[in-house]
Design a protein around this motif. Structure first.
Motif, short mmCIF file in Angstrom:
data_model
loop_
_atom_site.label_atom_id
_atom_site.label_comp_id
_atom_site.label_asym_id
_atom_site.label_seq_id
_atom_site.Cartn_x
_atom_site.Cartn_y
_atom_site.Cartn_z
N SER A 7 0.84 -1.17 0.00
CA SER A 7 0.00 0.00 0.00
C SER A 7 0.89 1.24 0.00
CB SER A 7 -0.88 0.01 1.25
OG SER A 7 -1.55 -1.20 1.40
N PRO A 8 0.29 2.41 -0.24
CA PRO A 8 1.08 3.64 -0.13
C PRO A 8 1.69 3.73 1.27
CG PRO A 8 -1.04 4.08 -1.16
CD PRO A 8 -1.08 2.66 -0.67
N GLY A 9 2.88 4.32 1.35
CA GLY A 9 3.50 4.48 2.65
C GLY A 9 4.18 3.21 3.13
N SER A 10 4.54 2.31 2.18
CA SER A 10 5.30 1.10 2.51
C SER A 10 4.58 0.18 3.50
CB SER A 10 6.68 1.47 3.06
OG SER A 10 7.42 2.20 2.11
N LEU A 11 3.28 0.06 3.36
CA LEU A 11 2.51 -0.90 4.15
C LEU A 11 2.35 -2.17 3.33
CD1 LEU A 11 0.95 -0.94 6.91
CD2 LEU A 11 -1.11 -0.56 5.56
N GLY A 32 -2.35 7.97 7.72
CA GLY A 32 -3.47 8.43 6.92
C GLY A 32 -3.34 8.12 5.45
N ALA A 33 -2.12 7.93 4.96
CA ALA A 33 -1.91 7.68 3.54
C ALA A 33 -2.27 6.27 3.13
CB ALA A 33 -0.44 7.97 3.17
N ASN A 34 -2.24 5.33 4.07
CA ASN A 34 -2.47 3.94 3.67
C ASN A 34 -3.58 3.25 4.45
OD1 ASN A 34 -1.25 3.26 6.19
ND2 ASN A 34 0.78 3.27 5.25
N THR A 66 -5.26 6.82 17.37
CA THR A 66 -6.54 6.97 16.66
C THR A 66 -6.55 6.21 15.34
OG1 THR A 66 -5.71 9.04 15.70
CG2 THR A 66 -7.06 9.20 17.70
N ALA A 67 -5.37 5.90 14.80
CA ALA A 67 -5.31 5.20 13.52
C ALA A 67 -5.83 3.78 13.62
CB ALA A 67 -3.87 5.19 12.98
#
Length: 254
Positions: A7-11, A32-34, A66-67
């Motif tokens: 995913s975006p953000g190296s997830l 928030g990006a992924n 919160t994420a």
């Protein structure tokens, strides 16, 4: 089934099957990006109705507590399957405590090992989870119709004691959708054992927020009433807007 995607953000999210269950191993940093990509991966894993979806987050790093709400969001996606258990695995005790503290464990239990999660699923699938939903028009007639539907569903599930509070809650949530978003409310009720969750989805990305209580007098705002009547409530983003949910149990009486 074995698959891996980034995913975006190296997830990184790797998927495999285990005894008719889908196991997702998530690594990287959640932000928030992924978060939307992770939510959608979990939702997608429920679509073929496996025995369960197990999400291993041991190697997932979450800088902001919160994420973790992305997991609640996955549970309330319109196209998820509520009868498919979603459970989390985390070998790190501190993270398990955070998952519980943030309310995620109300919707998906967390276990220290995959082996323990797989054993627990055998118990979870024996639960009788009932679920109903209906999309209503964006007009005032939906207030009455939402109350009628909630009463009908809970009556058919032999949960009459939950009806009085449930009717108040659904009225508040639908009224807020009509007042603040103008979109068609989607009313959902999930019954799991002695509890019921009343939820209403809409197409607005703006979270539902309880207004600050007045310095004098009584706070009679809708969400203040929901907060007073329920075990817990929250506002969770989804891919199409948000879902506002409230959990009620036998102790929540009028």
């Amino acid at each position: 089934m074995n698959a891996a995607e980034k995913s975006p953000g190296s997830l990184a999210i790797a998927a495999r099957t285990e005894q008719s269950m889908v196991v997702l191993a998530v690594e990287g940093v959640l932000d928030g990006a992924n978060s939307a990509a992770l939510r959608d991966s979990i939702t997608k894993a429920t679509l073929d109705e496996p025995g369960a979806v197990i999400v291993n987050v041991t190697e997932l790093h979450v800088p902001e507590d919160t994420a973790w709400s992305v997991f609640i969001s996955a549970r309330w996606q319109v196209d998820s399957r509520p009868n498919v258990p979603i459970v989390l695995v985390c070998a790190r005790r501190a993270s398990r405590e955070t998952i519980t503290h943030t309310g995620v464990a109300r919707f998906m239990p967390v276990y220290p090992t995959e082996k323990g999660a797989i054993k627990a699923v055998a118990r979870l699938v024996r639960r009788k989870v009932r679920y109903a939903q209906a999309q209503l028009p964006a007009n005032l007639s939906s207030l009455r119709e939402s109350r009628r539907l909630v009463r009908e569903w809970l009556t058919s599930w032999s949960k009459p004691a939950l009806i009085p509070v449930a009717l108040v809650v659904v009225n508040v949530l639908v009224e807020n959708v009509l007042k603040h978003s103008g979109s068609d409310p989607v009313v959902k009720v999930l019954n799991d054992g002695p509890t019921a969750t009343i939820a209403v989805s809409d197409a607005s990305n703006a979270p539902a927020v309880r207004l600050k209580s007045p310095p004098k007098g009584i706070d009679v705002s809708g969400l203040a009433i929901v907060d007073a009547l329920c075990r817990a409530w929250g506002s969770t983003p989804t891919s199409s807007g948000k879902t506002v949910w409230a959990i009620i149990g036998p102790e929540n009486q009028l």
